[in-house]
Write a protein that holds these residues in place. Sequence first.
Motif, PDB file in Angstrom:
ATOM      1  N   LYS A 127       0.838  -1.192   0.000  1.00 23.81           N
ATOM      2  CA  LYS A 127       0.000   0.000   0.000  1.00 23.81           C
ATOM      3  C   LYS A 127       0.876   1.247   0.000  1.00 23.81           C
ATOM      4  CE  LYS A 127      -4.105   1.972   2.147  1.00 23.81           C
ATOM      5  NZ  LYS A 127      -5.098   1.877   3.234  1.00 23.81           N
ATOM      6  N   CYS A 179      -7.611  -0.022  -3.019  1.00 24.39           N
ATOM      7  CA  CYS A 179      -7.064   0.071  -1.664  1.00 24.39           C
ATOM      8  C   CYS A 179      -8.153  -0.101  -0.610  1.00 24.39           C
ATOM      9  CB  CYS A 179      -6.371   1.406  -1.447  1.00 24.39           C
ATOM     10  SG  CYS A 179      -4.940   1.669  -2.524  1.00 24.39           S
ATOM     11  N   TYR A 180      -7.821  -0.903   0.402  1.00 25.50           N
ATOM     12  CA  TYR A 180      -8.643  -1.060   1.590  1.00 25.50           C
ATOM     13  C   TYR A 180      -7.868  -0.469   2.766  1.00 25.50           C
ATOM     14  CZ  TYR A 180     -11.311  -4.278  -1.332  1.00 25.50           C
ATOM     15  OH  TYR A 180     -12.061  -4.821  -2.338  1.00 25.50           O
ATOM     16  N   CYS A 184      -3.967  -3.714  -0.337  1.00 26.72           N
ATOM     17  CA  CYS A 184      -3.990  -3.020  -1.616  1.00 26.72           C
ATOM     18  C   CYS A 184      -3.736  -4.036  -2.733  1.00 26.72           C
ATOM     19  CB  CYS A 184      -2.919  -1.942  -1.638  1.00 26.72           C
ATOM     20  SG  CYS A 184      -3.103  -0.738  -2.963  1.00 26.72           S
TER      21      CYS A 184
END
Length: 380
Positions: A127, A179-180, A184
Amino acid sequence: MKRNVLRIIIVAVLMLTGCSDAVTDMQVSTSTITNEAKDISRDSNIEHVSASSNSLSQSNNPSNYVKTYKDETHKEIKYGKLLINFDDYHIVTDTLNDDEEIFKCAIDTGKVLSETNMTVSIREIKKQNFYDKESIIKYLTKISPNFEKIMIYNNVNDDSAITSLYIITGEKLSNYIVCYEDACYLLESDYRNLDSYLFKNDHEVNYEVKILEIECANSYKAHIKETITYNKDELENVEYEIIQDKEETKYIGELSIDKKYQYQFILKNDKGEKLLTLSTYGEFYDVIKFLDVNMDGYADIRFLEEPGTLNNEYILYVYDDSAKNFIKVKCDEMLSEFDVHDDYLLNYQKDNADSGVIQKLTWENKYTLVKVLEEQYNVD
């Protein structure tokens, strides 16, 4: 003594005969197993069918596999936190290669869409911490330097748990960075609207960049970079970088909108000198368009002067290469929707939804259009 020797010889012969039989039995058994294995292997190359109507072939590496689905019921992609549900497509094959999973999908029977197949590859990535849109764009352009379009969704509050989505579209493939909060994923697909399946709710893009090529006469082009910024789901401003391919001159334009929904367009040259200041009301996609209206190899400007119920009224600014400026076209007729031809325009004016007039407008000189013909038309 002779008798003892004879007994030993007999025992040895018997032992050798028994061992030979054992070896023979082992060889027969091994041959049988080998043939059975070949049969199984040959069958496995055809298919391994499970209760869910899919086939599975596995290599020696347990991290590699291929699943083939026989029906159209498999419509969901799962990869870590990522979940994609397709409405009109189904999964045909699912291939896992080390850290990447590749899904090939086909359109459902009876559905009619422009794209009948799609491929989606997915892998987890580190990320990234982006501080502004410029850092996002820099990261995305490394993935696809010759991009056609960038779309940025930031601070997403969605039922899918996606927090941000970055899309960069090239000539053939689009890359999606999903993305969380704590994960990612990088997706690569030949399908350009995958975001419609990623989100659970409707979302407006925060930032958008488009690379446009305007076809001009004599195989020339104008290259336009259009950058759109949104504020709370509403258009804030648009920046244009315009390069005339014929002489590589550069111009910068900005289209902004105020609280009363009035658009203002300002055009400057590469020295920062203001060339045009125009304003109007209307729909964003009607306000400004770049095209070669007089077929001289340069992109010109069509600007919305007055929006209308049946007819929008436009003004034209053609590029003057000697003045390095855009000059307003003189025309006594209302310019509405028109088609461009080598030395004339066909201008369509509606009287109602089903009828109107077609005007043939020719170029009296480089900056003047005159009407030479007008005919009534009716829509059958």
